[in-house]
Enzyme design. Structure first.
Site, PDB file in Angstrom:
ATOM      1  N   ASN A 146       0.689  -1.495   0.057  1.00  0.00           N
ATOM      2  CA  ASN A 146      -0.197  -0.241   0.212  1.00  0.00           C
ATOM      3  C   ASN A 146       0.883   1.818   0.306  1.00  0.00           C
ATOM      4  O   ASN A 146       1.500   1.133   0.929  1.00  0.00           O
ATOM      5  CB  ASN A 146      -1.068   0.168   1.243  1.00  0.00           C
ATOM      6  CG  ASN A 146      -1.798   1.337   1.518  1.00  0.00           C
ATOM      7  OD1 ASN A 146      -1.981   1.508   0.473  1.00  0.00           O
ATOM      8  ND2 ASN A 146      -2.218   1.635   2.499  1.00  0.00           N
TER       9      ASN A 146
ATOM     10  N   LYS B 136       0.135   4.343   0.144  1.00  0.00           N
ATOM     11  CA  LYS B 136      -1.040   5.455   0.449  1.00  0.00           C
ATOM     12  C   LYS B 136      -0.071   6.415  -0.021  1.00  0.00           C
ATOM     13  O   LYS B 136      -0.052   6.549  -1.273  1.00  0.00           O
ATOM     14  CB  LYS B 136      -0.426   5.798   1.992  1.00  0.00           C
ATOM     15  CG  LYS B 136       0.354   4.792   3.082  1.00  0.00           C
ATOM     16  CD  LYS B 136       0.452   4.279   4.260  1.00  0.00           C
ATOM     17  CE  LYS B 136      -0.047   3.202   5.088  1.00  0.00           C
ATOM     18  NZ  LYS B 136       0.173   3.382   6.325  1.00  0.00           N
TER      19      LYS B 136
ATOM     20  N   HIS C   1      -9.119   1.724   5.046  1.00  0.00           N
ATOM     21  CA  HIS C   1      -8.107   2.017   5.836  1.00  0.00           C
ATOM     22  C   HIS C   1      -8.734   2.706   7.231  1.00  0.00           C
ATOM     23  O   HIS C   1      -8.770   3.249   7.079  1.00  0.00           O
ATOM     24  CB  HIS C   1      -6.687   2.228   4.697  1.00  0.00           C
ATOM     25  CG  HIS C   1      -5.951   1.817   5.531  1.00  0.00           C
ATOM     26  ND1 HIS C   1      -4.996   3.174   6.433  1.00  0.00           N
ATOM     27  CD2 HIS C   1      -4.800   0.975   5.584  1.00  0.00           C
ATOM     28  CE1 HIS C   1      -3.456   2.325   6.966  1.00  0.00           C
ATOM     29  NE2 HIS C   1      -3.372   1.701   6.167  1.00  0.00           N
TER      30      HIS C   1
ATOM     31  N   GLU D  19      -6.607   4.817   7.881  1.00  0.00           N
ATOM     32  CA  GLU D  19      -6.508   6.376   7.350  1.00  0.00           C
ATOM     33  C   GLU D  19      -7.572   7.326   7.156  1.00  0.00           C
ATOM     34  O   GLU D  19      -7.993   8.175   7.286  1.00  0.00           O
ATOM     35  CB  GLU D  19      -5.437   6.268   7.233  1.00  0.00           C
ATOM     36  CG  GLU D  19      -4.087   6.276   7.727  1.00  0.00           C
ATOM     37  CD  GLU D  19      -2.708   5.090   6.702  1.00  0.00           C
ATOM     38  OE1 GLU D  19      -2.382   5.734   5.746  1.00  0.00           O
ATOM     39  OE2 GLU D  19      -1.548   5.039   7.465  1.00  0.00           O
TER      40      GLU D  19
ATOM     41  N   GLU E  96      -5.103  -4.618  10.633  1.00  0.00           N
ATOM     42  CA  GLU E  96      -3.725  -3.498  11.275  1.00  0.00           C
ATOM     43  C   GLU E  96      -4.311  -3.280  12.359  1.00  0.00           C
ATOM     44  O   GLU E  96      -5.599  -2.035  12.540  1.00  0.00           O
ATOM     45  CB  GLU E  96      -3.542  -2.802   9.720  1.00  0.00           C
ATOM     46  CG  GLU E  96      -3.770  -3.306   8.397  1.00  0.00           C
ATOM     47  CD  GLU E  96      -2.821  -2.618   7.552  1.00  0.00           C
ATOM     48  OE1 GLU E  96      -2.167  -2.594   7.104  1.00  0.00           O
ATOM     49  OE2 GLU E  96      -3.342  -1.407   7.323  1.00  0.00           O
TER      50      GLU E  96
ATOM     51  N   GLY F 231       2.711   2.692  10.929  1.00  0.00           N
ATOM     52  CA  GLY F 231       3.898   3.326  10.510  1.00  0.00           C
ATOM     53  C   GLY F 231       4.563   3.788  11.894  1.00  0.00           C
ATOM     54  O   GLY F 231       5.248   4.602  12.035  1.00  0.00           O
TER      55      GLY F 231
ATOM     56  N   SER G  30       3.593  -2.035   9.793  1.00  0.00           N
ATOM     57  CA  SER G  30       4.607  -1.882  10.317  1.00  0.00           C
ATOM     58  C   SER G  30       6.270  -3.413   9.803  1.00  0.00           C
ATOM     59  O   SER G  30       6.387  -3.779   9.948  1.00  0.00           O
ATOM     60  CB  SER G  30       5.309  -2.155  11.818  1.00  0.00           C
ATOM     61  OG  SER G  30       5.275  -0.318  12.374  1.00  0.00           O
TER      62      SER G  30
END
Ligand code: 13P
Length: 251
Positions: A9, A11, A93, A95, A165, A171, A210
């Site tokens: 991904n 992003k 996701h 985010e 996730e 991250g 990660s």
């Protein structure tokens, strides 16, 4: 067991030149034993599809609108992704959920829009650090999957890939231990099989947060982890190739 799947991904990162480099790097690899997806910003989808045309890598989008085409400035519909031969999209996701306020209902609508347009949805679920510390991780994930189960038939669900996730691992360099990840994955699988039974054969469950070349083997050795969703490390061609190779060996 389903084949291992490595999904990168990007992003809101990357460029046409990085796509060319990544395609050149992946073209040289023998990755038949695993599936490899790259989820790129919408503006690059068509270009990426052309670049990866002669490789085993499939290109996907990171988001889509669940609505029919119309007056929704700035949005991209499922029909448009289908029109450019994009057959995969991330949905929900964290985010998107946290920064853009995407709700469970929208996640369901987007998932259904994908299925209606022959796009394979990769739906993300996962808990925050506070939820984990409060001992609610399993329940949060089961509830998020439950919202999908309420609306999807067994045949529809069979087309879905789910990524666990944990938000605190995205991250941050913090990876859920293989043991913790397996525990959540086993719970997800139990939840799905209790609800759909044999009507819905094994769904692919990925771990994300990660993931690095150094951690992928142990994660993929877990019985209920069928692949990985990779953020930052998918922007580094050497690291991403190593992750894909490790997944191919894990098959
Ligand atoms: P990182 O691998 O950078 O933690 O990102 C995980 C992720 O959000 C993939 O979708």
């Amino acid at each position: 067991m389903p084949r291992p799947l490595v999904a990168g991904n990007w992003k809101m990162n990357g460029s046409k030149s990085l796509l060319i480099e990544m395609a050149n790097a992946l073209r040289k690899e023998q990755l038949e034993a695993c599936d490899t997806w790259l989820l790129v910003p919408a503006v690059f989808v068509e270009f990426a599809i052309q670049q990866f045309d002669t490789t085993a890598v499939k290109v996907g989008a990171q988001n889509l609108s669940g609505q029919a085409p119309g007056a929704l400035t700035g949005e991209v519909s499922a029909a448009m992704l289908e029109d450019v031969d994009c057959r995969i999209s991330l949905v929900g996701h964290s985010e998107r959920r946290q920064i853009f306020g995407e709700t469970d209902d929208e996640v369901v609508t987007k998932t259904k829009a994908c299925i209606d347009h022959r796009i394979q949805p990769l739906v993300c679920v996962g808990e925050t650090l506070a939820e984990r510390q409060a001992g609610q991780a399993k329940q949060i994930v089961v509830d998020q999957i439950g919202r999908l189960m309420e609306k999807l038939t067994a045949a529809e669900m069979a087309a879905v890939v789910i990524a666990y996730e944990p938000i605190w691992a995205i991250g941050t360099g913090e990876v859920a231990s293989a043991y913790d990840a397996q525990e959540i994955h086993a719970e997800m699988r139990r939840t799905l099989s209790d609800y759909y039974g044999l009507e819905c054969p094994q769904i692919r469950l990925l771990y994300g947060g990660s993931v690095r070349a150094s951690t992928v083997k142990e994660l993929l050795a877990q019985p209920d982890i069928n692949g990985v969703l990779v953020g930052g490390a998918s922007l580094d061609k050497h690291e991403f190739v190593q992750i894909c190779n490790a997944a191919a060996i894990a098959d």
